[in-house]
Write an enzyme that holds these catalytic residues in place. Sequence first.
Site, PDB file in Angstrom:
ATOM      1  N   TYR A   1       0.887  -1.246   0.016  1.00 60.46           N
ATOM      2  CA  TYR A   1      -0.147   0.089   0.051  1.00 60.46           C
ATOM      3  C   TYR A   1       0.815   1.256  -0.106  1.00 60.46           C
ATOM      4  O   TYR A   1       1.982   1.245   0.796  1.00 60.46           O
ATOM      5  CB  TYR A   1      -1.046   0.015   1.425  1.00 60.46           C
ATOM      6  CG  TYR A   1      -1.782   1.146   1.336  1.00 60.46           C
ATOM      7  CD1 TYR A   1      -2.946   1.509   0.396  1.00 60.46           C
ATOM      8  CD2 TYR A   1      -1.650   2.081   2.323  1.00 60.46           C
ATOM      9  CE1 TYR A   1      -3.706   2.464   0.421  1.00 60.46           C
ATOM     10  CE2 TYR A   1      -2.770   3.250   2.339  1.00 60.46           C
ATOM     11  CZ  TYR A   1      -3.738   3.285   1.718  1.00 60.46           C
ATOM     12  OH  TYR A   1      -4.466   4.276   1.564  1.00 60.46           O
TER      13      TYR A   1
ATOM     14  N   ASP B   1       9.245   2.606   0.269  1.00 56.97           N
ATOM     15  CA  ASP B   1       7.979   3.128   0.695  1.00 56.97           C
ATOM     16  C   ASP B   1       8.371   2.947   2.441  1.00 56.97           C
ATOM     17  O   ASP B   1       7.966   1.691   2.706  1.00 56.97           O
ATOM     18  CB  ASP B   1       6.864   2.857   0.293  1.00 56.97           C
ATOM     19  CG  ASP B   1       5.628   3.289   1.053  1.00 56.97           C
ATOM     20  OD1 ASP B   1       5.941   4.092   2.080  1.00 56.97           O
ATOM     21  OD2 ASP B   1       4.542   3.221   0.790  1.00 56.97           O
TER      22      ASP B   1
ATOM     23  N   LYS C   1       3.905   8.531   9.209  1.00 57.88           N
ATOM     24  CA  LYS C   1       3.575   7.657  10.433  1.00 57.88           C
ATOM     25  C   LYS C   1       4.596   8.125  11.443  1.00 57.88           C
ATOM     26  O   LYS C   1       4.432   9.126  12.238  1.00 57.88           O
ATOM     27  CB  LYS C   1       3.410   6.168  10.222  1.00 57.88           C
ATOM     28  CG  LYS C   1       2.237   5.915   9.161  1.00 57.88           C
ATOM     29  CD  LYS C   1       1.961   4.240   9.043  1.00 57.88           C
ATOM     30  CE  LYS C   1       0.678   4.231   8.423  1.00 57.88           C
ATOM     31  NZ  LYS C   1       0.755   3.659   6.945  1.00 57.88           N
TER      32      LYS C   1
HETATM   33  C1  LIG Z   1       0.081   4.207   5.722  1.00 61.76           C
HETATM   34  C2  LIG Z   1       0.931   4.026   4.515  1.00 61.76           C
HETATM   35  C3  LIG Z   1       0.865   4.921   3.514  1.00 61.76           C
HETATM   36  C4  LIG Z   1      -0.250   6.297   3.772  1.00 61.76           C
HETATM   37  O1  LIG Z   1       0.007   7.002   4.322  1.00 61.76           O
HETATM   38  P1  LIG Z   1      -1.130   8.109   4.890  1.00 61.76           P
HETATM   39  O2  LIG Z   1      -0.430   9.027   6.036  1.00 61.76           O
HETATM   40  O3  LIG Z   1      -2.043   7.145   5.284  1.00 61.76           O
HETATM   41  O4  LIG Z   1      -1.590   8.813   3.742  1.00 61.76           O
HETATM   42  C5  LIG Z   1       1.587   4.927   2.217  1.00 61.76           C
HETATM   43  N1  LIG Z   1       2.570   3.777   2.595  1.00 61.76           N
HETATM   44  C6  LIG Z   1       2.791   2.973   3.423  1.00 61.76           C
HETATM   45  C7  LIG Z   1       3.721   1.763   3.437  1.00 61.76           C
HETATM   46  C8  LIG Z   1       1.804   2.962   4.577  1.00 61.76           C
HETATM   47  O5  LIG Z   1       1.457   2.057   5.255  1.00 61.76           O
END
Ligand SMILES: *Cc1c(COP(=O)(O)O)cnc(C)c1O
Length: 429
Positions: A145, A240, A268
């Site tokens: 994601y 990511d 995060k």
């Molecule tokens: C949570 C998440 C996102 C998106 O971040 P948001 O702050 O919710 O937009 C992107 N990449 C990874 C791996 C994530 O866990």
Amino acid sequence: MYTYESSKTLFERAQQSIPGGVNSPVRAFKSVGGTPVFIQKAKGAYLFDADGQQYIDYIASWGPMILGHAYEPVIKAIQAQAEYSTSYGAPTELEIEMAELIKSMVPNVDLIRMVSSGTEACMSALRLARGYTGRNKFIKFEGCYHGHADPFLVKAGSGVATFNIQTVPGVTAGASGDTLNCAYNNWEAVQRLVAENKDEVAAIILEPVAGNMGCILPEPGFIEGLRKICTEEKIVLIFDEVMNGFRLAAGGAQEKLGIDADLVTYGKVIGAGMPVGAFGGKKEIMESVAPLGNVYQAGTLSGNPIAMIAGYTLLKELKNNPALLQELDAKTMYLKEGLQDVLNQWGQPFVINHIGSMISVHFSETPVTDFASAQAADNARFNKLFHSMLKRGIYLPPSAFESWFLNNALSYSDLDKTVQVLKESLMEL
Ligand SMILES: *Cc1c(COP(=O)(O)O)cnc(C)c1O
């Protein structure tokens, strides 16, 4: 056993004014069923719901509360900063300090741009990779994601997986037509895709440790292979690290796995619970971002002072006190062993995937190494387990397609209680 009287009332009311009653889909408990728990407050390792019931928290706001909720130094720093206004729309020294701190923790980040979410970070990093290389296509992995920007919403993880949304209405073929999907951990398939799209692939983006299809580890050689092919084919390798960053190590997955990406995205933990994201990396690539280059990217609230002081204070703790992440990893290992013992006694098939302070349990007979194997597990059983644990005061992620995140405010007796509750809950499955 907990009741959810106030949460039920609030959920009814919320649905009258908010789509589905929530501001982010997984919170609605749609896949596990039942009423989402409305939170009133949190402190340390505990969440307190609208009925005053206490839960041991294994979400940590999906990562950021790595040292526990309402962490004193962060709260104090936010309070002090708020006195000086909450936003200026002009540069501040605090932003330099934040960038310098991140550079000192992640040596291969030369330049870093702050944004307001992980979604923005990944969207911007992809645009940058495309602008820098002059190529359009990119490779991503099923079940990873990268936020909800259009090009990523093809076979994505997290809520998209939880709700089994195969194609997202509103995402046009134009927006997603350059997205090449591949199974996680499938090195041969990556080689094939790169060969079939010779000189057309701008970027390969992945979660170095995946956390949005449960916790899934890269198999030996997989990321090494990606690094090699990206270097050979002049493809931008994007890690990511929105989940992994500042959690798997002070230097994130790059440090933990010993592999350098070209661009990295954060979210995060970087904001300590405030809306923050960032993308950064090699100078040569980052210099294409406006105002140095023509790859446009901007944000009215980017580098917001409250968000910066919160993130800065938390990251500084993690940098100055390496024992904190070691303690957290040791607690996670202890929990894993406890869970494993109880599950072994129970005797049904299960898999625990674990690294650092990320862990997930899958009811599967075979190893869980990619989205297909995560999907093939008995996730209905996980959903039952979720509720059995919840009513006994353990708050797990409300989906088998999410990693659990430990926080360092958890005590060993919290972990013992969690294992005991698992034992009782398994008898209800
Ligand atoms: C949570 C998440 C996102 C998106 O971040 P948001 O702050 O919710 O937009 C992107 N990449 C990874 C791996 C994530 O866990």
